[in-house]
Design a protein around this motif. Structure first.
Motif, mmCIF file in Angstrom:
data_model
loop_
_atom_site.group_PDB
_atom_site.id
_atom_site.type_symbol
_atom_site.label_atom_id
_atom_site.label_comp_id
_atom_site.label_asym_id
_atom_site.label_seq_id
_atom_site.Cartn_x
_atom_site.Cartn_y
_atom_site.Cartn_z
ATOM 1 N N ALA A 38 0.833 -1.205 0.000
ATOM 2 C CA ALA A 38 0.000 0.000 0.000
ATOM 3 C C ALA A 38 0.868 1.255 0.000
ATOM 4 C CB ALA A 38 -0.926 -0.010 1.209
ATOM 5 N N TRP A 39 1.929 1.244 0.793
ATOM 6 C CA TRP A 39 2.823 2.405 0.881
ATOM 7 C C TRP A 39 3.466 2.709 -0.470
ATOM 8 C CZ3 TRP A 39 3.876 5.222 5.448
ATOM 9 C CH2 TRP A 39 4.842 6.204 5.303
ATOM 10 N N LEU A 40 3.972 1.676 -1.131
ATOM 11 C CA LEU A 40 4.671 1.882 -2.401
ATOM 12 C C LEU A 40 3.700 2.166 -3.543
ATOM 13 C CD1 LEU A 40 7.476 -0.824 -2.114
ATOM 14 C CD2 LEU A 40 7.676 1.653 -1.794
ATOM 15 N N ALA A 41 2.505 1.567 -3.492
ATOM 16 C CA ALA A 41 1.494 1.888 -4.504
ATOM 17 C C ALA A 41 1.140 3.367 -4.430
ATOM 18 C CB ALA A 41 0.247 1.026 -4.295
ATOM 19 N N ASP A 42 1.010 3.877 -3.222
ATOM 20 C CA ASP A 42 0.710 5.300 -3.023
ATOM 21 C C ASP A 42 1.897 6.163 -3.438
ATOM 22 O OD1 ASP A 42 -1.253 7.272 -1.726
ATOM 23 O OD2 ASP A 42 0.599 7.715 -0.646
ATOM 24 N N SER A 43 3.102 5.734 -3.070
ATOM 25 C CA SER A 43 4.306 6.522 -3.368
ATOM 26 C C SER A 43 4.629 6.561 -4.859
ATOM 27 C CB SER A 43 5.509 5.937 -2.611
ATOM 28 O OG SER A 43 5.320 6.033 -1.225
ATOM 29 N N SER A 44 4.211 5.537 -5.579
ATOM 30 C CA SER A 44 4.522 5.476 -7.012
ATOM 31 C C SER A 44 3.413 6.051 -7.889
ATOM 32 C CB SER A 44 4.796 4.025 -7.429
ATOM 33 O OG SER A 44 3.650 3.206 -7.204
ATOM 34 N N SER A 45 2.433 6.693 -7.256
ATOM 35 C CA SER A 45 1.287 7.211 -8.009
ATOM 36 C C SER A 45 1.672 8.431 -8.852
ATOM 37 C CB SER A 45 0.157 7.600 -7.045
ATOM 38 O OG SER A 45 0.537 8.733 -6.287
ATOM 39 N N LEU A 46 0.833 8.720 -9.840
ATOM 40 C CA LEU A 46 1.050 9.888 -10.695
ATOM 41 C C LEU A 46 0.924 11.182 -9.899
ATOM 42 C CD1 LEU A 46 -0.896 8.833 -13.930
ATOM 43 C CD2 LEU A 46 1.577 8.861 -13.575
ATOM 44 N N ALA A 47 0.054 11.181 -8.893
ATOM 45 C CA ALA A 47 -0.123 12.389 -8.083
ATOM 46 C C ALA A 47 1.175 12.764 -7.383
ATOM 47 C CB ALA A 47 -1.237 12.166 -7.050
ATOM 48 N N ARG A 48 1.849 11.760 -6.814
ATOM 49 C CA ARG A 48 3.102 12.063 -6.127
ATOM 50 C C ARG A 48 4.168 12.521 -7.120
ATOM 51 N NH1 ARG A 48 8.021 10.310 -4.849
ATOM 52 N NH2 ARG A 48 8.811 10.734 -2.743
ATOM 53 N N GLN A 49 4.177 11.915 -8.299
ATOM 54 C CA GLN A 49 5.202 12.250 -9.283
ATOM 55 C C GLN A 49 5.026 13.664 -9.841
ATOM 56 O OE1 GLN A 49 5.406 9.504 -12.566
ATOM 57 N NE2 GLN A 49 7.011 10.652 -13.627
ATOM 58 N N PHE A 50 3.769 14.038 -10.111
ATOM 59 C CA PHE A 50 3.548 15.307 -10.816
ATOM 60 C C PHE A 50 2.996 16.429 -9.939
ATOM 61 C CE2 PHE A 50 3.347 12.077 -14.214
ATOM 62 C CZ PHE A 50 4.352 12.569 -15.029
ATOM 63 N N LEU A 51 2.257 16.095 -8.867
ATOM 64 C CA LEU A 51 1.697 17.131 -8.006
ATOM 65 C C LEU A 51 2.647 17.571 -6.904
ATOM 66 C CD1 LEU A 51 -2.070 16.234 -7.327
ATOM 67 C CD2 LEU A 51 -1.147 18.185 -8.586
ATOM 68 N N LEU A 52 3.301 16.601 -6.273
ATOM 69 C CA LEU A 52 4.122 16.910 -5.102
ATOM 70 C C LEU A 52 5.207 17.953 -5.372
ATOM 71 C CD1 LEU A 52 4.686 16.350 -2.129
ATOM 72 C CD2 LEU A 52 6.151 14.443 -2.831
ATOM 73 N N PRO A 53 5.946 17.889 -6.499
ATOM 74 C CA PRO A 53 7.000 18.899 -6.730
ATOM 75 C C PRO A 53 6.467 20.334 -6.786
ATOM 76 C CG PRO A 53 7.277 17.039 -8.213
ATOM 77 C CD PRO A 53 5.944 16.867 -7.570
ATOM 78 N N PHE A 54 5.189 20.513 -7.165
ATOM 79 C CA PHE A 54 4.595 21.849 -7.214
ATOM 80 C C PHE A 54 3.956 22.227 -5.874
ATOM 81 C CE2 PHE A 54 4.608 20.305 -11.591
ATOM 82 C CZ PHE A 54 5.208 21.363 -12.252
ATOM 83 N N ILE A 55 3.338 21.244 -5.226
ATOM 84 C CA ILE A 55 2.621 21.511 -3.976
ATOM 85 C C ILE A 55 3.575 21.821 -2.834
ATOM 86 C CG2 ILE A 55 1.194 20.436 -2.194
ATOM 87 C CD1 ILE A 55 -0.385 21.272 -4.638
ATOM 88 N N ARG A 56 4.709 21.091 -2.749
ATOM 89 C CA ARG A 56 5.605 21.231 -1.590
ATOM 90 C C ARG A 56 6.151 22.664 -1.441
ATOM 91 N NH1 ARG A 56 9.440 16.418 -0.884
ATOM 92 N NH2 ARG A 56 7.806 15.699 0.532
ATOM 93 N N PRO A 57 6.751 23.290 -2.477
ATOM 94 C CA PRO A 57 7.233 24.671 -2.281
ATOM 95 C C PRO A 57 6.106 25.660 -2.009
ATOM 96 C CG PRO A 57 7.473 23.989 -4.578
ATOM 97 C CD PRO A 57 7.119 22.762 -3.807
ATOM 98 N N LEU A 58 4.931 25.428 -2.612
ATOM 99 C CA LEU A 58 3.792 26.304 -2.358
ATOM 100 C C LEU A 58 3.340 26.192 -0.903
ATOM 101 C CD1 LEU A 58 1.585 28.218 -3.345
ATOM 102 C CD2 LEU A 58 0.261 26.202 -4.081
ATOM 103 N N ALA A 59 3.281 24.973 -0.405
ATOM 104 C CA ALA A 59 2.854 24.753 0.978
ATOM 105 C C ALA A 59 3.830 25.393 1.962
ATOM 106 C CB ALA A 59 2.729 23.251 1.251
ATOM 107 N N ARG A 60 5.124 25.278 1.681
ATOM 108 C CA ARG A 60 6.116 25.859 2.581
ATOM 109 C C ARG A 60 6.081 27.386 2.546
ATOM 110 N NH1 ARG A 60 11.213 21.564 1.875
ATOM 111 N NH2 ARG A 60 10.074 19.790 2.750
ATOM 112 N N THR A 61 5.772 27.944 1.380
ATOM 113 C CA THR A 61 5.601 29.395 1.294
ATOM 114 C C THR A 61 4.398 29.842 2.123
ATOM 115 O OG1 THR A 61 6.543 29.414 -0.938
ATOM 116 C CG2 THR A 61 5.244 31.334 -0.274
ATOM 117 N N LEU A 62 3.320 29.070 2.063
ATOM 118 C CA LEU A 62 2.126 29.392 2.847
ATOM 119 C C LEU A 62 2.403 29.332 4.345
ATOM 120 C CD1 LEU A 62 -0.710 27.575 0.857
ATOM 121 C CD2 LEU A 62 -0.407 30.035 1.153
ATOM 122 N N ILE A 63 3.239 28.382 4.763
ATOM 123 C CA ILE A 63 3.591 28.291 6.186
ATOM 124 C C ILE A 63 4.249 29.576 6.661
ATOM 125 C CG2 ILE A 63 5.149 27.140 7.819
ATOM 126 C CD1 ILE A 63 4.532 24.511 6.355
#
Length: 294
Positions: A38-63
């Motif tokens: 379950a962990w690796l299925a979630d980690s290998s998803s398209l969302a993690r591959q394409f969304l996370l690189p954009f979401i992470r810096p935005l989230a840290r800026t919001l913090i």
């Protein structure tokens, strides 16, 4: 029929080996197959591959921006009930079933680990385990209560040890009675068309929301509770007389608080550390049972 993740559904290609398959087959980390899958299925998803690189810096800026806003907001202002309603609804509607299952498991596993330490301590210590079954259970401020339980446990345990002038020590036959598989199934979590967001992306999204609707003190405490991974690991390793089990801990050192900017990433490490410690305790419980039957 349950669908296999891509890294298990295809044959191994020696010219193009799948890194997720390698991680799944590797047994150097103590995780049961159903959790690792379950962990690796979630980690290998398209969302993690394409969304996370954009979401992470935005989230840290919001913090950072929310921290500035909090300077002008009353110190005790919070909306914890609304926050937990928002988190539960977001998990139900947008987050992958694997991620939701892992989140819900975490409450059970964390409570069991604290109970294990309490039961094998030389002094009595009260615990307040959280055992949510459905995502709506989270609305009862469970994320906040989870953080409070951890700090309260460390305080109560060490107050009792200091008062009686005792210390945690190795236990020849530890009590593993509380270490069980949580009564929740992956198949029971929402599998809707929008339930695609992976665990890491969801955590990065929710972290600034968590900060916004809690007091500064509650958010700081939540972020720094992650560094107690080392503390809880030391307690368990002391009881088991097995210091080698601390090798995969990464949220340290507990006496050096870190910036809240990396809270999302560190929360993922916290979840994985909890899963591995629980898996180790399950293995030792079964070994103890086999020895008693022999």
């Amino acid at each position: 029929m349950k669908r296999l993740p891509d890294f298990l559904a295809h044959e191994h290609d020696t010219r193009d080996p799948n890194p997720w398959l390698a991680l799944y087959l590797d047994q150097s980390t103590p995780l049961p197959d159903h959790v690792k899958q379950a962990w690796l299925a979630d980690s290998s998803s398209l969302a993690r591959q394409f969304l996370l690189p954009f979401i992470r810096p935005l989230a840290r800026t919001l913090i950072v921006l929310i921290q500035v806003i909090k300077v002008f907001v009353p110190r005790r202002w919070a909306a914890s009930r609304f926050l937990h309603w928002l988190l539960a609804e977001g998990l139900k509607r947008l987050v992958s079933p694997e991620a939701n299952w892992l989140v819900m498991r975490h409450f059970h596993l964390g409570g069991q680990i604290l109970e294990f330490i309490a039961k094998n301590s030389p002094v009595p210590v009260d615990t307040a385990p959280l055992r949510p079954i459905v995502l709506d259970d989270l609305k009862d401020e469970l994320f906040l209560k989870h953080d409070l339980n951890l700090f309260n446990f460390v305080i109560r345990l060490n107050q009792a040890l200091r008062f009686t002038e005792q210390q945690l020590g190795p236990v020849a036959a530890p009590d593993f009675s509380m270490i069980v598989e949580p009564p929740i199934q992956l198949e029971d979590f929402p599998h809707g068309a929008l339930n695609k967001v992976d665990l890491q992306t969801a955590i990065e999204c929710f972290t600034p929301i968590y900060q916004l609707f809690l007091t500064d003190n509650d958010f700081w405490r939540a972020a720094n509770s992650l560094q107690l991974d080392e503390t809880i690991g030391v307690y368990a390793a002391t009881i088991l007389n097995a210091p080698q089990h601390l090798i995969l801990l990464n949220n340290k050192h507990p006496l050096v608080p870190q910036s809240t900017l990396r809270a999302g990433y560190r929360l993922v490490l916290h979840g994985l550390s909890t899963e591995m410690l629980h898996a180790l305790l399950m293995q030792l419980k079964m070994a103890q049972a086999d020895k008693q039957e022999a």
